[in-house]
Design a protein around this motif. Structure first.
Motif, PDB file in Angstrom:
ATOM      1  N   ARG A 124       0.819  -1.216   0.000  1.00 10.02           N
ATOM      2  CA  ARG A 124       0.000   0.000   0.000  1.00 10.02           C
ATOM      3  C   ARG A 124       0.853   1.266   0.000  1.00 10.02           C
ATOM      4  NH1 ARG A 124      -3.169   0.345   4.680  1.00 10.02           N
ATOM      5  NH2 ARG A 124      -4.246   2.067   3.657  1.00 10.02           N
ATOM      6  N   TYR A 125       0.388   2.239  -0.766  1.00  7.85           N
ATOM      7  CA  TYR A 125       1.115   3.507  -0.915  1.00  7.85           C
ATOM      8  C   TYR A 125       0.881   4.425   0.282  1.00  7.85           C
ATOM      9  CZ  TYR A 125       2.217   8.107  -2.908  1.00  7.85           C
ATOM     10  OH  TYR A 125       2.726   9.349  -3.129  1.00  7.85           O
ATOM     11  N   GLN A 126      -0.407   4.484   0.731  1.00  3.39           N
ATOM     12  CA  GLN A 126      -0.811   5.455   1.761  1.00  3.39           C
ATOM     13  C   GLN A 126       0.057   5.446   3.031  1.00  3.39           C
ATOM     14  OE1 GLN A 126      -3.149   7.807   1.631  1.00  3.39           O
ATOM     15  NE2 GLN A 126      -3.065   8.428   3.774  1.00  3.39           N
ATOM     16  N   PRO A 127       0.315   4.275   3.661  1.00  2.35           N
ATOM     17  CA  PRO A 127       1.117   4.303   4.902  1.00  2.35           C
ATOM     18  C   PRO A 127       2.540   4.785   4.677  1.00  2.35           C
ATOM     19  CG  PRO A 127       0.169   2.111   4.537  1.00  2.35           C
ATOM     20  CD  PRO A 127      -0.141   2.911   3.330  1.00  2.35           C
ATOM     21  N   ILE A 128       3.100   4.514   3.505  1.00  2.00           N
ATOM     22  CA  ILE A 128       4.481   4.934   3.214  1.00  2.00           C
ATOM     23  C   ILE A 128       4.507   6.446   3.017  1.00  2.00           C
ATOM     24  CG2 ILE A 128       6.436   4.642   1.616  1.00  2.00           C
ATOM     25  CD1 ILE A 128       5.674   2.089   3.194  1.00  2.00           C
ATOM     26  N   TRP A 129       3.508   6.927   2.296  1.00  2.00           N
ATOM     27  CA  TRP A 129       3.384   8.369   2.050  1.00  2.00           C
ATOM     28  C   TRP A 129       3.253   9.123   3.391  1.00  2.00           C
ATOM     29  CZ3 TRP A 129      -0.898  11.545   3.030  1.00  2.00           C
ATOM     30  CH2 TRP A 129      -0.881  12.802   2.407  1.00  2.00           C
ATOM     31  N   GLU A 130       2.436   8.566   4.269  1.00  4.30           N
ATOM     32  CA  GLU A 130       2.236   9.172   5.593  1.00  4.30           C
ATOM     33  C   GLU A 130       3.520   9.166   6.416  1.00  4.30           C
ATOM     34  OE1 GLU A 130      -1.956   7.602   6.677  1.00  4.30           O
ATOM     35  OE2 GLU A 130      -0.753   7.703   8.497  1.00  4.30           O
ATOM     36  N   MET A 141       6.590   9.182   5.353  1.00  2.86           N
ATOM     37  CA  MET A 141       7.528  10.173   4.825  1.00  2.86           C
ATOM     38  C   MET A 141       7.148  11.579   5.282  1.00  2.86           C
ATOM     39  SD  MET A 141       9.535   8.476   2.481  1.00  2.86           S
ATOM     40  CE  MET A 141       9.970   9.610   1.200  1.00  2.86           C
ATOM     41  N   HIS A 142       5.838  11.875   5.240  1.00  2.00           N
ATOM     42  CA  HIS A 142       5.410  13.211   5.666  1.00  2.00           C
ATOM     43  C   HIS A 142       5.634  13.420   7.159  1.00  2.00           C
ATOM     44  CE1 HIS A 142       4.142  15.396   2.241  1.00  2.00           C
ATOM     45  NE2 HIS A 142       3.451  14.375   1.779  1.00  2.00           N
ATOM     46  N   LYS A 143       5.441  12.385   7.950  1.00  3.95           N
ATOM     47  CA  LYS A 143       5.679  12.525   9.390  1.00  3.95           C
ATOM     48  C   LYS A 143       7.162  12.787   9.658  1.00  3.95           C
ATOM     49  CE  LYS A 143       1.831   9.904  11.215  1.00  3.95           C
ATOM     50  NZ  LYS A 143       1.430   8.720  11.967  1.00  3.95           N
ATOM     51  N   THR A 161       3.246  18.552  -7.001  1.00  8.45           N
ATOM     52  CA  THR A 161       3.126  18.660  -5.543  1.00  8.45           C
ATOM     53  C   THR A 161       1.889  19.467  -5.196  1.00  8.45           C
ATOM     54  OG1 THR A 161       5.505  18.730  -5.306  1.00  8.45           O
ATOM     55  CG2 THR A 161       4.257  19.574  -3.469  1.00  8.45           C
ATOM     56  N   LYS A 162       1.131  18.992  -4.223  1.00  7.57           N
ATOM     57  CA  LYS A 162      -0.035  19.757  -3.795  1.00  7.57           C
ATOM     58  C   LYS A 162       0.443  20.906  -2.905  1.00  7.57           C
ATOM     59  CE  LYS A 162      -3.894  16.757  -4.400  1.00  7.57           C
ATOM     60  NZ  LYS A 162      -3.356  15.441  -4.711  1.00  7.57           N
ATOM     61  N   ASP A 163      -0.195  22.054  -3.104  1.00  7.72           N
ATOM     62  CA  ASP A 163       0.125  23.259  -2.346  1.00  7.72           C
ATOM     63  C   ASP A 163       0.127  22.988  -0.838  1.00  7.72           C
ATOM     64  OD1 ASP A 163      -0.008  26.385  -2.326  1.00  7.72           O
ATOM     65  OD2 ASP A 163      -1.634  25.736  -1.008  1.00  7.72           O
ATOM     66  N   GLU A 164      -0.834  22.181  -0.357  1.00  8.48           N
ATOM     67  CA  GLU A 164      -0.938  21.958   1.096  1.00  8.48           C
ATOM     68  C   GLU A 164       0.227  21.146   1.668  1.00  8.48           C
ATOM     69  OE1 GLU A 164      -4.263  19.244   2.187  1.00  8.48           O
ATOM     70  OE2 GLU A 164      -4.508  19.039   0.018  1.00  8.48           O
ATOM     71  N   TYR A 165       0.983  20.440   0.817  1.00  5.74           N
ATOM     72  CA  TYR A 165       2.122  19.664   1.334  1.00  5.74           C
ATOM     73  C   TYR A 165       3.464  20.327   1.033  1.00  5.74           C
ATOM     74  CZ  TYR A 165      -1.555  16.285   1.769  1.00  5.74           C
ATOM     75  OH  TYR A 165      -2.728  15.680   2.092  1.00  5.74           O
ATOM     76  N   LEU A 166       3.428  21.497   0.417  1.00  6.21           N
ATOM     77  CA  LEU A 166       4.675  22.157   0.035  1.00  6.21           C
ATOM     78  C   LEU A 166       5.592  22.363   1.241  1.00  6.21           C
ATOM     79  CD1 LEU A 166       6.483  23.614  -2.008  1.00  6.21           C
ATOM     80  CD2 LEU A 166       5.140  25.690  -1.636  1.00  6.21           C
ATOM     81  N   THR A 217       6.293  14.000  18.280  1.00  4.81           N
ATOM     82  CA  THR A 217       5.168  13.262  17.708  1.00  4.81           C
ATOM     83  C   THR A 217       4.387  14.282  16.891  1.00  4.81           C
ATOM     84  OG1 THR A 217       5.088  12.075  19.774  1.00  4.81           O
ATOM     85  CG2 THR A 217       3.248  11.714  18.292  1.00  4.81           C
ATOM     86  N   PRO A 218       4.645  14.370  15.590  1.00  6.98           N
ATOM     87  CA  PRO A 218       3.991  15.432  14.824  1.00  6.98           C
ATOM     88  C   PRO A 218       2.478  15.235  14.742  1.00  6.98           C
ATOM     89  CG  PRO A 218       5.291  14.025  13.381  1.00  6.98           C
ATOM     90  CD  PRO A 218       5.519  13.545  14.762  1.00  6.98           C
ATOM     91  N   ALA A 219       1.739  16.340  14.891  1.00  3.22           N
ATOM     92  CA  ALA A 219       0.285  16.288  14.721  1.00  3.22           C
ATOM     93  C   ALA A 219       0.030  16.406  13.234  1.00  3.22           C
ATOM     94  CB  ALA A 219      -0.359  17.425  15.482  1.00  3.22           C
ATOM     95  N   PHE A 220       0.355  15.361  12.525  1.00  3.35           N
ATOM     96  CA  PHE A 220       0.275  15.414  11.065  1.00  3.35           C
ATOM     97  C   PHE A 220      -1.150  15.170  10.597  1.00  3.35           C
ATOM     98  CE2 PHE A 220       0.565  13.232   6.931  1.00  3.35           C
ATOM     99  CZ  PHE A 220       1.109  14.281   6.209  1.00  3.35           C
ATOM    100  N   LYS A 221      -1.753  16.189   9.991  1.00  3.80           N
ATOM    101  CA  LYS A 221      -3.113  16.030   9.474  1.00  3.80           C
ATOM    102  C   LYS A 221      -3.000  15.635   8.015  1.00  3.80           C
ATOM    103  CE  LYS A 221      -5.767  18.750  12.531  1.00  3.80           C
ATOM    104  NZ  LYS A 221      -6.793  19.747  12.731  1.00  3.80           N
ATOM    105  N   HIS A 222      -3.753  14.669   7.653  1.00  3.95           N
ATOM    106  CA  HIS A 222      -3.639  14.239   6.255  1.00  3.95           C
ATOM    107  C   HIS A 222      -4.983  13.797   5.734  1.00  3.95           C
ATOM    108  CE1 HIS A 222      -4.273   9.979   7.070  1.00  3.95           C
ATOM    109  NE2 HIS A 222      -3.766  10.264   8.228  1.00  3.95           N
TER     110      HIS A 222
END
Ligand SMILES: [Zn+2]
Length: 339
Positions: A117-123, A125-127, A285-290, A322-327
């Motif tokens: 799955r792509y989603q958990p890896i993407w998350e 990386m962002h964290k 790249t989406k503006d919100e993740y820049l 522990t980042p409060a990463f909203k996604h």
């Protein structure tokens, strides 16, 4: 797990580091051991009673508080908290993100890890990028600081709406694709030597994705990022009018666009390096993740001389925040928040 990476310029160096990494972290157990050591060195604090006294419960692989019996797992209070991914994935991602100047897209990371799955890896990386941003936000830029604005091409909801309605996109700096970024770099004057013709040396950098470039917004962000005793070097743009009086000194230069790289050398080098990193990796790249990508770029720029120690540094930051990463769930409009 087999990691096969080929990087043109760094092949030998990279291979060496990969071997060291795979020797050091050969399985889940060695990652657990390392995580335990890093956390114990920093001290475990009980979330219930604040006690620092714990013992290790080897059967359940967690600490227990000697005072109240509360347990602290290996990942609680770290960037990995709540993750179902193996520690090996996190360690590999930290290794890959810190071992070269280049970055890795989540797609590439997913391929390297062989995860379905792509989603958990993407998350993940962002964290990790959020941790980099949190770490750097602790530092204020000082002394002489070059300041300028940059425009990054991104995708955002406005573009989607315009496309849906069949409207043409605007052109130039007012275009919906242009995300605004405030760039600030510590820049110390030096005497050019035979080896280097540069008249200024770069220190720390900060890049902030801005909602607009109004003088009030620019002032507020500059105050957060730069120490009041600093000297700001910038052009005479309208966005900079409110910076006068906020810092020890402001040096405004009338700069023709073609002279900008000479007058503000480091902001321009940083902007062009950051843009080439995005172009290579994050098409659309989406503006919100820049901000997340800017955080990674700045974290590495600020530690370009750390070499192999960068892995350990990011690991320490990873157990601290522990980042409060909203996604959003990728490609779906469901908003989740994870602590
Ligand atoms: Zn306790």
């Amino acid at each position: 797990m087999v990691i096969s990476i080929f990087i043109k310029d760094h092949k030998d160096k990279m291979t060496m580091k990969l071997l060291e990494f795979s020797k050091r972290f050969k399985d889940e157990g060695s990652c657990e051991q390392y995580l335990r050591e890093v956390r114990e060195e920093r001290g475990i604090i009980c979330r219930e009673c604040g006690s620092h006294e714990h013992y290790w419960d080897k059967y359940h692989k967690r600490w227990r508080c000697k005072e109240c019996g509360s347990e602290t797992t290996l990942t609680s209070g770290t960037v990995m908290q709540g993750s179902k991914l193996p520690l090996m994935y996190w360690f590999t991602a930290i290794h890959l993100l810190t071992s070269t100047k280049n970055s890795f897209s989540a797609k590439e990371m997913q391929r390297q890890l062989g995860h379905k799955r792509y989603q958990p890896i993407w998350e993940m990386m962002h964290k990790l990028r959020s941790v980099m941003g949190l770490r750097d936000s602790q530092y204020q830029l000082t002394k002489a600081v070059e300041l300028d604005e940059a425009f990054f091409t991104t995708d955002n909801e406005e573009i989607q709406k315009a496309k849906d309605k069949g409207k043409p996109l605007k052109r130039g700096a007012g275009s919906q694709r242009q995300s605004k970024v405030l760039v600030m770099v510590e820049s110390e004057a030096t005497i050019p030597t035979k080896k280097s013709h540069k008249s200024r040396k770069a220190g720390h950098i900060r890049m902030v994705h801005m909602p607009d470039l109004l003088s009030e917004t620019v002032k507020n962000e500059a105050i957060k990022a730069i120490d009041k005793e600093s000297q700001i070097i910038m052009d005479d743009s309208k966005s900079h009018v409110k910076l006068d009086g906020e810092f020890k000194g402001t040096e405004k230069k009338v700069v023709k666009p073609e002279d900008a790289p000479r007058v503000l050398p480091w902001v321009h080098i940083a902007i062009s390096n950051a843009k080439s990193m995005f172009l290579n990796l994050y098409h659309g790249t989406k503006d919100e993740y820049l901000q997340s990508y800017l955080d990674e770029f700045c974290y590495k720029f600020n530690r370009m001389y750390f070499g192999e120690h960068l892995f350990d540094r990011l690991m320490i930051a990873s157990v601290t925040y522990t980042p409060a990463f909203k996604h959003r769930i990728y490609n779906k409009n469901i908003t989740l928040s994870c602590g």
